[in-house]
Write an enzyme that holds these catalytic residues in place. Structure first.
Site, PDB file in Angstrom:
ATOM      1  N   LYS A  80      40.280  51.500 -27.038  1.00 33.40           N
ATOM      2  CA  LYS A  80      39.913  51.713 -28.444  1.00 33.40           C
ATOM      3  C   LYS A  80      41.152  52.153 -29.217  1.00 33.40           C
ATOM      4  O   LYS A  80      41.932  52.996 -28.732  1.00 33.40           O
ATOM      5  CB  LYS A  80      38.812  52.778 -28.517  1.00 33.40           C
ATOM      6  CG  LYS A  80      38.242  53.008 -29.920  1.00 33.40           C
ATOM      7  CD  LYS A  80      37.061  53.971 -29.858  1.00 33.40           C
ATOM      8  CE  LYS A  80      36.440  54.252 -31.212  1.00 33.40           C
ATOM      9  NZ  LYS A  80      35.272  55.145 -31.129  1.00 33.40           N
ATOM     10  N   SER A 155      31.103  53.616 -33.348  1.00 33.62           N
ATOM     11  CA  SER A 155      32.366  53.123 -33.852  1.00 33.62           C
ATOM     12  C   SER A 155      33.168  52.306 -32.839  1.00 33.62           C
ATOM     13  O   SER A 155      34.064  51.567 -33.233  1.00 33.62           O
ATOM     14  CB  SER A 155      33.224  54.294 -34.326  1.00 33.62           C
ATOM     15  OG  SER A 155      33.523  55.158 -33.248  1.00 33.62           O
ATOM     16  N   SER A 179      29.179  56.932 -30.316  1.00 31.65           N
ATOM     17  CA  SER A 179      30.025  55.751 -30.516  1.00 31.65           C
ATOM     18  C   SER A 179      30.365  54.937 -29.282  1.00 31.65           C
ATOM     19  O   SER A 179      30.917  53.852 -29.422  1.00 31.65           O
ATOM     20  CB  SER A 179      31.322  56.152 -31.204  1.00 31.65           C
ATOM     21  OG  SER A 179      31.111  56.203 -32.577  1.00 31.65           O
TER      22      SER A 179
END
Ligand code: GLN
Length: 488
Positions: A80, A155, A179
């Site tokens: 990420k 996210s 997330s």
């Protein structure tokens, strides 16, 4: 070897060890696929082409020289883009960090590097991990490979898409309020939020420091367990890291007897799809030895409200460092010091981030701190106590992962509706509990749904073992239909 994307991380590793395929072949296969598909999927913000090939060649040399190889040697992994890989960009999905490069490896990336992975790229996310749909990325949205018109969740949406569309078998995400689990649920894959402090946060761009936790996303519980064996350990660079030494995660299909708690008060207004899916999961759990018991978790109904106060308060403090001087974007139109601060932030931050900084500053301001921030802290304590009490009766708690399946891009415009996406995931962050989302079925419009299991702090191994049992009993879960496209 053909169709490498259909292999699990562990199979790719094994074939590499056995000499069936070289690390360079693996790297090139996944690199070509990612470059070809990313325009459609929006999974990656950056592809680490040079690093990937360099790592592959190093691995091939090591294998030829019979040097020791790490437990994930030659497995492509996506990270990420709020987590540092040394010398690669870290944008956190924000314009303010568009040109920033990481000065060191996050502990998690150092661990994975030592384990021999191939870093494929940095994945798309909602700006500073604030969002539930990936639509808050300052660059472009990621798309759900189950239906490209739909969001993959957020996210860590890019990480979920990378895995669910098989651009790579493993990814990392960060989970502050859901997330990792929510996008895993929307994308038909497994997402794991470890106990708070089990995995180092060093090198993760902080959002809500008392809630943030890095966790893996993969197609199976077994792959998640393997990653946890590598990244779950104490870290001297993270003051909140747990002192428990590294653990191993032995998995077995043997039936066990365990108790699972459910609080029906949460389920009164569930959609029929989510309700049916939960009932089915419950029956599957019973078949592998679970006894399902009612537990009282009423204070958790305040979870989302408490989270809105605490996460924004912590974010407003953490994001103060992005001032146009120390990191990232500096406004070219600024004439004074004051203008450097204000214009750099005005130009660099997106709407959602600004909104949260304002809200966080408000709840921490002298006049309102008692009414909001301190009150929220008290309710957080009540939520922790509620879990402690429930875990005196049960081993696990069962929740849906999300209140619905994935929604269309642009379908949720109202902030409150978006925040309520996380009602079932937030409580685990507030109490620092380990929690896993496992694909469990489908909505009536054929999109994946997940169920979530939570365990007491520190019980990561047991949670993953029971999740594995559930997953084995559930049987194989299909891959995203996107993969049926013959051109792939
Ligand atoms: N969706 C939640 C939010 O917008 C959680 C985000 C996260 O876990 N990073 O804050």
């Amino acid at each position: 070897m053909k169709a490498l994307h259909l292999y699990s991380a562990l199979d790719i590793h094994r074939h590499f060890l056995e000499g069936d395929v070289s690390a360079r072949e693996i790297a090139l296969y996944f690199l070509r696929r990612a470059l070809r598909e990313n325009g459609k999927l929006g999974a990656f913000l950056h592809i680490c082409q040079d690093l990937l090939l360099q790592q592959a060649d190093t691995l091939d040399r090591a294998r030829a020289n019979k040097e020791p190889l790490g437990p994930l040697a030659a497995v492509p992994v996506a990270i990420k883009d709020n987590t540092h890989i040394h010398n690669e960009p870290t944008t956190a999905g924000s314009k303010i960090l568009a040109t920033y490069r990481a000065p060191f490896d996050a502990t998690v990336c150092r661990d994975l590097r030592e384990a021999g992975v191939l870093f494929l790229g940095k994945t798309n996310l909602d700006e500073f991990a604030m969002g539930s749909s990936n639509e808050n990325s300052a660059f472009f949205p990621a798309r759900n490979p189950w239906r490209l018109s739909h969001v993959p969740g957020g996210s860590s949406g890019g990480s979920a898409v990378a895995v669910s569309s098989r651009l790579c078998p493993l990814a990392t995400g960060s989970d502050t309020g859901g997330s990792v689990r929510q996008p895993a649920g929307f994308s038909g894959i497994v997402g794991y939020k470890p106990t708070y402090g089990r995995v180092s946060r060093h090198g993760l761009i902080a959002f809500g420091s008392s809630l943030d936790q890095i966790g893996p996303l993969a197609s199976s519980v077994e792959e998640v367990a393997k990653v946890m064996e590598i990244i779950g350990h104490p870290c001297p660079f993270d003051a909140t890291s747990r002192s428990t030494p590294k653990e191993s995660y032995p998995l077995s299909r043997e039936r066990r007897s365990f108790k699972v708690g459910v609080d029906a008060s949460f389920f009164s207004d569930l959609s029929q799809d989510v309700q049916d899916n939960l009932d089915q999961a419950r029956r599957t759990l019973e078949r592998v030895g679970a006894k399902v018991l009612p537990v009282d978790l009423k204070p958790l109904h305040y979870g989302a409200a408490v989270y809105c106060i605490l996460a924004t308060a912590e974010a407003s403090t953490n994001l103060a460092r992005f001032d146009g001087i120390r990191y990232g974007h500096r406004s070219l139109s600024a004439q004074t010091l004051e203008e450097i601060y204000s214009l750099s932030r005005q130009e660099g931050f997106g709407q959602e981030v600004k909104k949260r900084i304002l809200l966080g500053t408000y709840v921490l301001s002298a006049g309102f701190q008692e009414a909001y921030y301190r009150k929220a802290q008290k309710v957080r304590t009540l939520i922790c106590q509620t879990f402690t009490k429930a875990f005196q009766q049960v081993d696990l708690i069962l929740f849906p992962t999300t209140p619905s399946s994935a929604f269309k891009l642009g379908a949720i415009q109202d902030s409150l509706q978006m925040y309520l996406q996380d009602i079932f995931t937030i409580p685990a962050n507030l109490a620092g509990l380990p929690a896993i989302s496992i694909p469990s079925g489908f909505s009536s419009d054929h999109l994946p749904l997940g169920i979530q299991l939570m365990a007491p702090q520190g019980c990561d191994v047991k949670l993953i073992q029971l999740a594995y049992l559930y997953e084995q009993e559930r049987g194989p879960f299909p891959m995203a239909p996107y993969l049926d496209d013959p051109s792939l």
